[in-house]
Scaffold this active site. Structure first.
Site, mmCIF file in Angstrom:
data_model
loop_
_atom_site.group_PDB
_atom_site.id
_atom_site.type_symbol
_atom_site.label_atom_id
_atom_site.label_comp_id
_atom_site.label_asym_id
_atom_site.label_seq_id
_atom_site.Cartn_x
_atom_site.Cartn_y
_atom_site.Cartn_z
ATOM 1 N N SER A 143 0.860 -1.176 0.000
ATOM 2 C CA SER A 143 0.000 0.000 0.000
ATOM 3 C C SER A 143 0.902 1.234 0.000
ATOM 4 O O SER A 143 2.071 1.151 0.413
ATOM 5 C CB SER A 143 -0.881 0.012 1.258
ATOM 6 O OG SER A 143 -1.501 1.270 1.459
ATOM 7 N N TYR A 157 -1.710 -0.554 10.667
ATOM 8 C CA TYR A 157 -1.885 -0.945 9.266
ATOM 9 C C TYR A 157 -0.635 -0.623 8.464
ATOM 10 O O TYR A 157 -0.138 -1.466 7.712
ATOM 11 C CB TYR A 157 -3.097 -0.226 8.675
ATOM 12 C CG TYR A 157 -3.297 -0.504 7.208
ATOM 13 C CD1 TYR A 157 -3.687 -1.762 6.765
ATOM 14 C CD2 TYR A 157 -3.078 0.486 6.242
ATOM 15 C CE1 TYR A 157 -3.866 -2.029 5.420
ATOM 16 C CE2 TYR A 157 -3.256 0.230 4.901
ATOM 17 C CZ TYR A 157 -3.650 -1.029 4.493
ATOM 18 O OH TYR A 157 -3.814 -1.289 3.154
#
Length: 247
Positions: A143, A157
């Site tokens: 990501s 995350y």
């Protein structure tokens, strides 16, 4: 149809929706045989039926990437149905955004289990076969939060996605040569991923952030680009965002 992709066997985790589904459909249209793993068998069946109805080839296996045995079974399914595995797309992921002070420890553990261990289980299942055939390609979905910490709320995350990037780079050093490794770092993409947050304020912020999201097939095309390069070319990282995204 892509001459560089046609005939390849591509295994995809998290294939029941989002990036995994879009990638499966796109690669199948380019001539790849796809093997789809996810927990939701009804969705996997529907996707596989669509692919085969369009003239493609697809197999499925119920897969929880937090279970090493499930991931091994997914690879074994590919070998049993198609006789080989050329590419593994480690795509399954969870994004549970919340401030550290919220102490969502169970969600931290779930993200670690899916986002980090799930990738490692995929590597463990596929690597012996890649070694034996002296070829293979790992494509790991990280990501933009794996390049820059998503804060506030995305600390854990981001930690998991930084880990995916580090594991991918270490893997490239250890197995590079005949085996390729690619990390994809997407920004805001229209998937179910933002729905993983149980913290109400963070979920509302994500809803606003994801108004700029691009379609999932943008990532599917990036995956295809990495696969279709000549064997001697290893696309190590691809970062893609909506053009309007600042983060």
């Amino acid at each position: 149809m892509s001459q560089a992709i046609a005939g390849k066997v591509v295994v995809i985790t998290g294939a029941s929706s989002g990036l995994g589904e879009a990638t499966a459909r796109h690669l199948a249209a380019l001539g790849a045989s796809v093997v789809l793993g996810a927990r939701r068998m009804d969705l996997l069946n529907a996707i596989a039926e669509d692919i085969t109805a369009a003239g493609g080839q697809a197999a499925i296996a119920q897969t929880d990437v937090t279970q090493a045995g499930d991931v091994k079974n997914l690879i074994d399914t590919a070998l049993a149905v198609f006789g080989k595995v050329d590419v593994l797309v480690n795509n399954a992921g969870l994004m549970a955004i919340a401030p550290i002070d919220a102490l969502k420890v169970e969600e931290w553990e779930r993200m670690i289990d899916i986002n980090i261990k799930g990738v490692l289980y995929g590597i463990a299942a596929a690597l012996p076969h890649f070694r034996a055939q002296n070829s293979g390609h790992f494509i790991n979905i990280s990501s933009v939060a794996g390049a820059k910490v998503f804060s506030p709320g995305g600390t854990v995350y981001s930690g998991t996605k930084f880990a995916v990037r580090a594991i991918s780079e270490g893997l490239r050093h250890e197995v590079g040569g005949a085996i390729r490794t690619t990390t994809i770092l997407p920004g805001a993409v229209a998937t179910e991923l933002p729905g993983g947050s149980s913290h109400a304020e963070s979920a509302a912020g994500l809803k606003e952030f994801y108004k700029q999201a691009i379609p999932a097939d943008a990532v599917a095309r990036a995956v295809a680009y990495a696969i279709e390069q000549p064997d001697g070319v290893d696309i190590n990282e691809i970062v893609l965002r909506p053009t309007v995204q600042e983060f």
